[in-house]
Design a protein around this motif. Sequence first.
Motif, short mmCIF file in Angstrom:
data_model
loop_
_atom_site.label_atom_id
_atom_site.label_comp_id
_atom_site.label_asym_id
_atom_site.label_seq_id
_atom_site.Cartn_x
_atom_site.Cartn_y
_atom_site.Cartn_z
N PRO A 1 0.67 -1.00 0.15
CA PRO A 1 -0.41 0.01 0.16
C PRO A 1 0.74 1.52 0.07
O PRO A 1 0.67 1.73 -0.93
CB PRO A 1 -0.92 -0.36 1.37
CG PRO A 1 -0.39 -1.34 2.26
CD PRO A 1 0.40 -2.12 1.11
N GLU A 2 1.59 1.38 0.77
CA GLU A 2 3.08 2.44 0.70
C GLU A 2 3.50 2.81 -0.83
O GLU A 2 3.37 4.27 -0.91
CB GLU A 2 3.67 2.38 1.76
CG GLU A 2 4.96 1.16 1.70
CD GLU A 2 4.36 -0.17 2.58
OE1 GLU A 2 3.24 -0.91 2.19
OE2 GLU A 2 5.45 -0.43 3.43
N ALA A 3 3.52 1.89 -1.46
CA ALA A 3 4.48 1.74 -2.97
C ALA A 3 3.07 2.69 -3.80
O ALA A 3 2.88 3.74 -4.29
CB ALA A 3 4.52 0.75 -3.32
N ILE A 4 1.72 2.29 -3.63
CA ILE A 4 0.90 2.64 -4.22
C ILE A 4 0.18 4.79 -3.50
O ILE A 4 0.01 4.76 -4.72
CB ILE A 4 -0.50 1.50 -4.46
CG1 ILE A 4 -0.44 0.03 -4.06
CG2 ILE A 4 -2.13 2.69 -4.80
CD1 ILE A 4 -0.28 0.04 -6.18
N ASN A 5 0.36 4.23 -2.76
CA ASN A 5 0.14 5.59 -2.11
C ASN A 5 1.21 6.65 -2.62
O ASN A 5 1.36 7.46 -3.16
CB ASN A 5 0.23 5.73 -0.45
CG ASN A 5 -0.61 5.66 -0.06
OD1 ASN A 5 -1.91 5.64 -0.38
ND2 ASN A 5 -0.19 4.54 1.34
N ASN A 6 2.19 5.96 -2.74
CA ASN A 6 3.45 7.10 -3.27
C ASN A 6 3.77 7.06 -4.42
O ASN A 6 3.25 8.40 -4.91
CB ASN A 6 4.79 6.01 -2.69
CG ASN A 6 6.35 7.02 -3.40
OD1 ASN A 6 7.56 6.61 -3.10
ND2 ASN A 6 5.96 8.44 -4.09
N TYR A 7 2.97 6.63 -4.83
CA TYR A 7 2.55 6.82 -6.93
C TYR A 7 1.88 7.49 -6.84
O TYR A 7 2.14 8.29 -7.60
CB TYR A 7 2.67 4.56 -7.44
CG TYR A 7 2.43 5.19 -9.00
CD1 TYR A 7 3.44 5.49 -9.57
CD2 TYR A 7 0.77 4.56 -9.74
CE1 TYR A 7 2.64 5.67 -10.83
CE2 TYR A 7 0.79 4.70 -10.38
CZ TYR A 7 1.87 5.18 -11.58
OH TYR A 7 1.49 4.94 -12.65
N LEU A 8 0.96 7.27 -5.86
CA LEU A 8 -0.74 7.84 -6.25
C LEU A 8 -0.49 9.37 -6.13
O LEU A 8 -0.56 9.90 -7.21
CB LEU A 8 -1.94 7.28 -6.10
CG LEU A 8 -2.46 6.38 -6.22
CD1 LEU A 8 -3.22 5.61 -5.58
CD2 LEU A 8 -2.71 6.65 -7.74
N ILE A 9 -0.09 9.99 -5.05
CA ILE A 9 0.50 10.72 -4.67
C ILE A 9 1.61 11.17 -5.99
O ILE A 9 1.54 12.80 -6.46
CB ILE A 9 1.39 11.96 -3.32
CG1 ILE A 9 0.14 10.64 -2.36
CG2 ILE A 9 1.53 12.39 -2.90
CD1 ILE A 9 0.14 10.27 -0.39
N ALA A 10 2.42 10.93 -6.09
CA ALA A 10 3.07 11.80 -7.05
C ALA A 10 2.67 12.12 -8.56
O ALA A 10 3.66 11.96 -8.92
CB ALA A 10 5.16 10.58 -7.18
N MET A 11 2.02 11.37 -8.48
CA MET A 11 1.66 11.14 -10.06
C MET A 11 1.52 12.94 -10.44
O MET A 11 1.22 13.16 -11.20
CB MET A 11 -0.03 10.42 -10.43
CG MET A 11 0.16 9.22 -10.74
SD MET A 11 -1.44 8.87 -10.87
CE MET A 11 -1.48 7.26 -12.01
N SER A 12 1.28 13.19 -9.26
CA SER A 12 0.56 14.96 -9.96
C SER A 12 1.29 16.25 -8.90
O SER A 12 0.85 17.39 -8.36
CB SER A 12 -1.07 15.40 -9.33
OG SER A 12 -2.03 14.38 -10.30
N TRP A 13 2.12 15.22 -7.42
CA TRP A 13 2.51 16.41 -7.00
C TRP A 13 4.51 16.42 -6.61
O TRP A 13 4.65 15.11 -6.23
CB TRP A 13 1.61 16.36 -5.44
CG TRP A 13 2.35 16.45 -4.19
CD1 TRP A 13 2.13 18.29 -3.92
CD2 TRP A 13 3.32 15.98 -3.00
NE1 TRP A 13 2.96 18.73 -2.91
CE2 TRP A 13 3.82 17.82 -2.34
CE3 TRP A 13 4.22 15.22 -2.61
CZ2 TRP A 13 4.05 17.99 -1.68
CZ3 TRP A 13 4.38 15.36 -1.68
CH2 TRP A 13 4.54 16.76 -0.76
N GLN A 14 5.06 17.12 -6.18
CA GLN A 14 6.78 16.67 -6.22
C GLN A 14 7.01 16.70 -4.85
O GLN A 14 6.68 17.93 -3.99
CB GLN A 14 7.48 17.38 -7.24
CG GLN A 14 7.60 17.13 -8.05
CD GLN A 14 8.72 17.61 -8.41
OE1 GLN A 14 8.76 18.24 -8.19
NE2 GLN A 14 9.10 17.12 -10.16
#
Length: 491
Positions: free
Chosen positions: A268-281
Amino acid sequence: MFESGLRLRIPPSPTGSLHLGTARTALYNWLLAKRFKGTFVFRLEDTDRERSKSEFVTDIIEGFKWLGIDWNEGPLRQSEHKARHQMVVNQLLENNLAYECFCSSEELEQIRISQRALNKVEGYDNRHRNLTKQEKDNFRAEGRKPVIRFKLLNKAEITWTDLVRGKMSVNASDLGGDPVIAKDNGDVLYNFAVVVDDHDSAINCVIRGEDHLHNTAKQIPIYEAMQWEIPQFAHVPLILTANREKLSKRKHGDIASISNYLKAGYLPEAINNYLIAMSWQFPSDDHKEVFSKEEAVLHFDLKDLSKSAAIYDPLKLNWFCKEHFQRLSAEEVLTRAKTGGFLEALNNLKEYSPDEQLKIISLMKDGLIKLNDLSNPASAANLLVFCQAPNLQDLKEEAENCLREPEAKIVLSELNNLLETLADLNPEIVQKLLADLAAKTGLKKGKKLFWPIRVVISGNIHGADLVALLSILNKNRLQERVKEALKYLEM
Ligand code: GLU
């Protein structure tokens, strides 16, 4: 900006499983709520009685829990607010801000056909806005039942300052005429119910997908009509596929549903990271890419969200997954694999001691993308080599060819002889074993020597570190497989 305290919400409709985009919007809400000590409200928009299903409610709640997205209030259920919705509909009717419309679907279609012919924007032409009592009675006498439409005031434009997109303006004539807020059976529709519920929950910041821009333009006039405070709006970019299609469950299947990632054993931490980083740096100097949602909380702000579409990139996702596996200890990976049932297909793993199991996981975990790779023959990080001998009758061509090289038989018979002289294996003993094997066969420590060994243990010419593999497999398993291969070569 939010003196009385930030109040946010996520209101998914349980008409399908939790979509990646909804999870991402929920994450942005969650991050903002945590950062500014706001209140996060979870509401199920379950007014569509036919399409809402309890299994989707479970799926959505499980998905949020799996991702670690928690909320402060709810889950509220929109269907429980029926009486309140009806009350507001009545209030709008009484104040002449809404009206009964008796148009049949054939009439509506007729309106559209004539608009199309004249190249005009299609939509309802508000023809029943000012019906007389007599006209309404006549329609009723014909057996018609009215829908309720909200009177969009005669404004040219609806404007707001979006917290992601800045100044926004929607042409009122593009909204398709006065919107229906209640169907002829009394059921209220999304654009109306969402306003009442958001107001009643004192929501002051609405974060949602950009596909709702036109809905926002329909909702603002309802707030105005009710003289309710209008929340701030933030429309986040949608997730698109590489060919710029909106990511949808219907079209793109499993990749659009969070439950798919949960079942496959993604972290889940990888999915969260991926989803957040899609539009945020991450705003550090190095723009670090791998971070937890808790780290992101310290810096997250809507104004830093990108305005351009987020592209679903499976390779990038895999990269995040590997990065997060590399950051987990072997103990943690083993525990998650066991509790998630990902070792069930690997029954023979039980033959290894807990210590050996950890060694096995350490050897493989850095190549993992998801926990079900552990038993997936197509994954380079599977554990099958430890649990079963390869089927020699069914080798890939390159492996079969390698075994048919004249030197392979020599390597394997010598290996068999050397193993006779050994008890247990460990990395030092294996190092020496391979050196002795090179000396005995006169072969260099390269593919002629190693590939046949790899093929007889795993069926593949490539794999994890050979010394580690052999020492964990240990003498008996290794010798059994070598003997099998020698027999196979005699056939
Ligand atoms: N139920 C709506 C959806 O799932 C909510 C949209 C909104 O955030 O207002 O799309």
